[in-house]
Design a protein around this motif. Structure first.
Motif, PDB file in Angstrom:
ATOM      1  N   SER A 173      17.239  -1.407   8.440  1.00 49.05           N
ATOM      2  CA  SER A 173      17.015  -0.087   9.038  1.00 49.05           C
ATOM      3  C   SER A 173      15.960   0.727   8.297  1.00 49.05           C
ATOM      4  O   SER A 173      15.630   1.847   8.715  1.00 49.05           O
ATOM      5  CB  SER A 173      18.331   0.699   9.060  1.00 49.05           C
ATOM      6  N   ASP A 174      15.424   0.206   7.206  1.00 44.30           N
ATOM      7  CA  ASP A 174      14.403   0.930   6.465  1.00 44.30           C
ATOM      8  C   ASP A 174      13.186   1.178   7.351  1.00 44.30           C
ATOM      9  O   ASP A 174      12.723   0.273   8.059  1.00 44.30           O
ATOM     10  CB  ASP A 174      13.957   0.128   5.232  1.00 44.30           C
ATOM     11  N   PRO A 175      12.635   2.386   7.348  1.00 43.30           N
ATOM     12  CA  PRO A 175      11.423   2.644   8.146  1.00 43.30           C
ATOM     13  C   PRO A 175      10.246   1.841   7.609  1.00 43.30           C
ATOM     14  O   PRO A 175      10.130   1.609   6.405  1.00 43.30           O
ATOM     15  CB  PRO A 175      11.202   4.152   7.961  1.00 43.30           C
ATOM     16  N   ARG A 176       9.390   1.380   8.497  1.00 44.17           N
ATOM     17  CA  ARG A 176       8.215   0.604   8.108  1.00 44.17           C
ATOM     18  C   ARG A 176       6.951   1.371   8.486  1.00 44.17           C
ATOM     19  O   ARG A 176       6.840   1.857   9.615  1.00 44.17           O
ATOM     20  CB  ARG A 176       8.219  -0.763   8.790  1.00 44.17           C
ATOM     21  N   PRO A 177       5.997   1.476   7.586  1.00 46.31           N
ATOM     22  CA  PRO A 177       4.734   2.150   7.931  1.00 46.31           C
ATOM     23  C   PRO A 177       3.949   1.339   8.957  1.00 46.31           C
ATOM     24  O   PRO A 177       4.225   0.159   9.189  1.00 46.31           O
ATOM     25  CB  PRO A 177       4.010   2.217   6.579  1.00 46.31           C
ATOM     26  N   ASP A 178       2.943   1.966   9.535  1.00 42.41           N
ATOM     27  CA  ASP A 178       2.181   1.338  10.612  1.00 42.41           C
ATOM     28  C   ASP A 178       1.489   0.047  10.173  1.00 42.41           C
ATOM     29  O   ASP A 178       1.301  -0.867  10.979  1.00 42.41           O
ATOM     30  CB  ASP A 178       1.126   2.312  11.143  1.00 42.41           C
ATOM     31  N   TRP A 179       1.087  -0.026   8.909  1.00 41.48           N
ATOM     32  CA  TRP A 179       0.338  -1.197   8.448  1.00 41.48           C
ATOM     33  C   TRP A 179       1.239  -2.409   8.188  1.00 41.48           C
ATOM     34  O   TRP A 179       0.745  -3.517   7.979  1.00 41.48           O
ATOM     35  CB  TRP A 179      -0.442  -0.868   7.176  1.00 41.48           C
ATOM     36  N   MET A 180       2.545  -2.222   8.200  1.00 45.41           N
ATOM     37  CA  MET A 180       3.469  -3.309   7.878  1.00 45.41           C
ATOM     38  C   MET A 180       3.924  -4.024   9.153  1.00 45.41           C
ATOM     39  O   MET A 180       4.397  -3.387  10.091  1.00 45.41           O
ATOM     40  CB  MET A 180       4.689  -2.773   7.123  1.00 45.41           C
ATOM     41  N   PRO A 181       3.805  -5.365   9.224  1.00 43.97           N
ATOM     42  CA  PRO A 181       4.264  -6.097  10.408  1.00 43.97           C
ATOM     43  C   PRO A 181       5.762  -5.913  10.638  1.00 43.97           C
ATOM     44  O   PRO A 181       6.526  -5.696   9.693  1.00 43.97           O
ATOM     45  CB  PRO A 181       3.936  -7.558  10.074  1.00 43.97           C
ATOM     46  N   ALA A 182       6.155  -6.033  11.903  1.00 49.42           N
ATOM     47  CA  ALA A 182       7.583  -5.918  12.222  1.00 49.42           C
ATOM     48  C   ALA A 182       8.353  -7.149  11.776  1.00 49.42           C
ATOM     49  O   ALA A 182       9.542  -7.066  11.451  1.00 49.42           O
ATOM     50  CB  ALA A 182       7.751  -5.704  13.728  1.00 49.42           C
ATOM     51  N   GLY A 183       7.696  -8.307  11.752  1.00 52.89           N
ATOM     52  CA  GLY A 183       8.360  -9.543  11.375  1.00 52.89           C
ATOM     53  C   GLY A 183       8.106  -9.926   9.927  1.00 52.89           C
ATOM     54  O   GLY A 183       7.466  -9.191   9.166  1.00 52.89           O
ATOM     55  N   LEU A 253       5.502  -2.541   0.149  1.00 58.65           N
ATOM     56  CA  LEU A 253       4.928  -3.845   0.478  1.00 58.65           C
ATOM     57  C   LEU A 253       5.653  -4.957  -0.266  1.00 58.65           C
ATOM     58  O   LEU A 253       6.029  -5.980   0.320  1.00 58.65           O
ATOM     59  CB  LEU A 253       3.441  -3.852   0.117  1.00 58.65           C
ATOM     60  N   ALA A 254       5.852  -4.769  -1.567  1.00 57.29           N
ATOM     61  CA  ALA A 254       6.543  -5.774  -2.373  1.00 57.29           C
ATOM     62  C   ALA A 254       8.007  -5.880  -1.996  1.00 57.29           C
ATOM     63  O   ALA A 254       8.572  -6.984  -1.921  1.00 57.29           O
ATOM     64  CB  ALA A 254       6.411  -5.420  -3.858  1.00 57.29           C
ATOM     65  N   ARG A 255       8.617  -4.762  -1.712  1.00 55.44           N
ATOM     66  CA  ARG A 255      10.060  -4.712  -1.456  1.00 55.44           C
ATOM     67  C   ARG A 255      10.458  -5.454  -0.187  1.00 55.44           C
ATOM     68  O   ARG A 255      11.539  -6.033  -0.104  1.00 55.44           O
ATOM     69  CB  ARG A 255      10.491  -3.246  -1.379  1.00 55.44           C
ATOM     70  N   HIS A 256       9.577  -5.453   0.830  1.00 54.77           N
ATOM     71  CA  HIS A 256       9.928  -6.034   2.129  1.00 54.77           C
ATOM     72  C   HIS A 256       9.348  -7.425   2.346  1.00 54.77           C
ATOM     73  O   HIS A 256       9.583  -8.021   3.402  1.00 54.77           O
ATOM     74  CB  HIS A 256       9.464  -5.107   3.252  1.00 54.77           C
ATOM     75  N   ALA A 257       8.626  -7.962   1.379  1.00 59.42           N
ATOM     76  CA  ALA A 257       7.970  -9.256   1.576  1.00 59.42           C
ATOM     77  C   ALA A 257       8.993 -10.385   1.724  1.00 59.42           C
ATOM     78  O   ALA A 257       9.950 -10.479   0.942  1.00 59.42           O
ATOM     79  CB  ALA A 257       7.039  -9.558   0.412  1.00 59.42           C
ATOM     80  N   ALA A 258       8.784 -11.238   2.720  1.00 56.99           N
ATOM     81  CA  ALA A 258       9.603 -12.446   2.841  1.00 56.99           C
ATOM     82  C   ALA A 258       9.209 -13.463   1.784  1.00 56.99           C
ATOM     83  O   ALA A 258      10.010 -14.313   1.393  1.00 56.99           O
ATOM     84  CB  ALA A 258       9.443 -13.046   4.230  1.00 56.99           C
TER      85      ALA A 258
END
Length: 322
Positions: A173-183, A253-258
């Motif tokens: 549920s964390d908000p994602r900025p526009d530059w971050m992909p949804a997947g 960016l680092a926190r959400h990276a797969a």
């Protein structure tokens, strides 16, 4: 108990200081912990909810305008804020003259720091003149362990648990900025201040093609790094150069990276601190000093003078995202 931590820079060093906070609160649940840090890293320290007050230090900016009245007023306010609280312990875990001066100016009953530096560090022995106690450590002590051992020795506990950085876990549920992909995406932390620490561009390209079609994001922090990112993206149809990111966005960016693949640099270590799947690449710095050793999701490859092959990094990456 009031405790002040003095660790002002750099990005990786500030990050590696964070487990001290969890250690203290584990043994002294009601301790108040404040932190002096360079203003550019305030947003990183703020992610740790167990830090009570953050005191921004802006030497990098102040030194450009020391003759200005406004700058001198700001410096004066910094020292007034620093001295507003009387601390039981002040810890300088950086060991530089500038951090020693901060320690010396703070109001504290006990002032504790490093008796010696680690191999290859910028330790300045003159910082010891501000100590009431100096803690000696093996020169080959890991960067995360150094501060933990100094504080543990002063407060009477053993810092022998896995490092806990106190950072929030990722939520869908964390908000994602526009530059971050949804997947899911991979990120290449390819840039670093010292060229010798970099991995060859051809290696990044070969790795990226093998990881396709996974999206690869390419951050940068200087015009030179931007040009390097653009050169990589030109050879990788699944790669995208990001806009210039703030520190807070770089942490996101680092926190959400797969998957994060990076050289020995602060943003790679941030991904590791969040226990994301990370491949750390060492080319010209000793691995023992900063390798992520607190999570099975972190794989460390290479060493000073012995960078890993593409095959090694690819195998590690595939094992993490399998």
């Amino acid at each position: 108990m009031n405790i002040l931590l003095v660790r002002v820079s750099s990005l990786g060093d500030v990050l590696h200081n964070m487990p001290i906070v969890a250690d203290i609160r584990r043994h002294f649940p009601h301790a108040n912990i404040d932190w002096v840090v360079e203003e550019g890293y305030v947003s990183l320290v703020r992610l740790n909810p167990q830090v009570r007050n953050i005191i921004p230090f802006a030497l990098r900016r102040w030194r450009k305008s020391l003759g200005d009245k406004a700058t001198r007023a700001e410096i004066g306010q910094f020292f007034r804020t620093l001295r507003a609280v009387e601390y039981d312990y002040v810890f300088d875990t950086q060991g530089l003259l500038k951090t020693g001066i901060i320690m010396g100016a703070a109001r504290g009953r006990f002032k504790v720091g490093l008796a010696n530096g680690s191999e290859g560090s910028g330790y300045e022995g003159i910082s010891r003149i501000f100590h009431t106690k100096s803690i000696p450590l093996d020169p080959r002590t890991h960067a995360v362990a150094r501060g933990r051992l100094v504080v543990g020795a002063a407060l009477g506990y053993a810092a022998d648990t896995p490092a806990d950085f106190g950072l929030p876990e990722v939520s869908p549920s964390d908000p994602r900025p526009d530059w971050m992909p949804a997947g899911p995406y991979a990120v290449y932390f390819h840039g670093t201040a010292r060229d010798a620490k970099k991995w060859a561009p051809a290696n990044w390209i070969e790795l990226g093609r093998a990881l396709a079609p996974m999206t690869i994001l390419l951050p940068w922090g200087s015009p030179k790094e931007k040009a390097e990112a653009e050169a990589l993206a030109a050879s990788l149809p699944n790669a995208r150069v990001l806009p210039r990111l703030s520190m807070a966005d770089a942490v996101l960016l680092a926190r959400h990276a797969a998957l994060a693949v990076g050289v020995d640099t602060g943003l790679t270590h941030i991904a590791a601190a969040f226990s994301r799947p990370v491949v750390e690449i060492y080319c010209d710095s000793p691995r023992w000093k900063t390798e992520g050793n607190w999570s099975p999701k972190i794989i460390n490859l290479g060493d000073a003078g012995a960078p890993p092959s593409v095959a090694e990094v690819l195998a590690a990456a595939r094992s993490l995202i399998a």
